[in-house]
Design an enzyme around this catalytic site. Structure first.
Site, PDB file in Angstrom:
ATOM      1  N   TYR A  20       0.881  -1.153   0.124  1.00 19.89           N
ATOM      2  CA  TYR A  20      -0.061   0.071  -0.136  1.00 19.89           C
ATOM      3  C   TYR A  20       0.866   1.236  -0.172  1.00 19.89           C
ATOM      4  CZ  TYR A  20      -3.462   3.397   1.825  1.00 19.89           C
ATOM      5  OH  TYR A  20      -4.202   4.451   1.996  1.00 19.89           O
ATOM      6  N   LYS A  34       0.984   4.262  -2.800  1.00 23.00           N
ATOM      7  CA  LYS A  34       0.587   5.646  -2.522  1.00 23.00           C
ATOM      8  C   LYS A  34       1.637   6.358  -2.917  1.00 23.00           C
ATOM      9  CE  LYS A  34      -3.654   5.060  -1.355  1.00 23.00           C
ATOM     10  NZ  LYS A  34      -4.619   5.743  -2.159  1.00 23.00           N
TER      11      LYS A  34
END
Length: 303
Positions: A171, A175
């Site tokens: 993640y 991002k």
């Protein structure tokens, strides 16, 4: 409401719940016609039904706005293209793209398998790139035809992508990639009338509920709910409007009533010998530079 987005058409991905739903409702409340995209998948990206998107579109229409539900997979080229086409075919224009869709598959790195890595990078990073690519192609064509758009893109990054987060290697990498993509898109697309920014939100959603269960509970007795997703949407709405003229290539953090301009990588202390260093010399010089540098911010999960 002030009608900040009157006449604009906005597309919001991952808009069936949480932050995306709040953004869609806020844009509609300011006069935008909204294409609500959501696959309706579970927290880990499995399963799927278009029902959440339809519920939000119905909610907007019930409040007197205009909205269309879209259930396509925006991490595929066909799905992303159909999202842009849906806006153009239904409303005749596209002005604002809010990239928000995503899910989690958290693991420590030694337990993170390839499928979990690929799935999270796919929905977050590819799921930002493809709608942006198809929307940008439309806006470029409009600009070349003499119809310069006043287009806006708001990407969704995260503190995990800016500082790192233990147990979220996939993640955080996705991002961080979105942040870099934002900077590149802002530089490339400005000539076509497109502004591109990113927001790192902190709010209580399905994705954060388990991680921050103790700190993200709603306050009692109707007090200010600092973790409500609706707190992030005013900034997103403004960045999606014509009112933010000149603001592009920026990353903001939004939480409760706080807005922060994030300042990323930039040159710090430096030294130049004017010749090649030996390893020992390079090490000594680097230690001196680090002593003069700002300390690094702690990774989430290590504080």
């Amino acid at each position: 409401m002030t009608g900040l987005c009157t006449g604009r058409v906005a597309v919001v991905t991952g808009a069936g719940r949480g932050l995306g739903r709040a953004h869609a409702l806020a844009l509609a409340a300011e006069g935008a016609r909204v294409v609500v995209n959501d696959l309706g998948v579970g927290l880990d990206g499995t399963g799927g039904t278009g029902t959440p998107a339809q519920r939000v579109a119905d909610e907007i229409r019930a409040g007197g706005g205009e909205a269309l539900a879209h259930g396509g997979d925006i991490a595929t080229s066909a799905g992303a293209a159909s999202l842009v086409t849906a806006a153009l075919d239904t409303y005749g224009r596209l002005d604002t793209l809010v990239n928000n869709a995503g899910f989690l598959r958290d693991r420590m790195l030694v337990n993170l398998d390839e499928d979990d890595w690929d799935a999270v990078l796919r929905v977050h990073l590819k799921g930002h790139f493809l709608p942006l690519r198809h929307a940008a192609a439309h806006w470029r064509a409009e600009a070349k035809a003499g119809r310069a758009p006043v287009a806006r893109v708001v990407n969704t990054t995260s503190g995990a992508g800016l500082l790192g987060s233990v147990g979220q290697g996939n993640y955080a990498a996705a991002k961080a990639g979105i942040t870099a993509l934002t900077l590149v898109a802002a530089a490339e697309l400005g000539r076509y009338g497109v502004q591109v920014n990113a927001v790192a939100p902190a709010a209580r959603t399905r994705m954060t509920a388990q991680t921050f269960a103790d700190t993200m509970a709603a306050p009692p007795d109707g007090g200010f709910d600092a973790m409500a997703p609706d707190n992030v949407s005013p900034l997103v709405t403004w960045l999606g409007s014509a009112a933010c003229a000149g603001v592009t290539g920026r990353v903001f953090e939004a939480e409760g009533g706080r807005i922060t301009v994030m300042e990323g990588w930039r040159p710090g202390p430096t030294t130049d010998k004017g010749a090649r260093w030996s390893p020992a010399e390079a090490g000594a010089a680097t230690l001196a530079l680090l002593a003069a540098a700002e300390p690094v911010q702690p990774v989430y999960g290590t504080r």
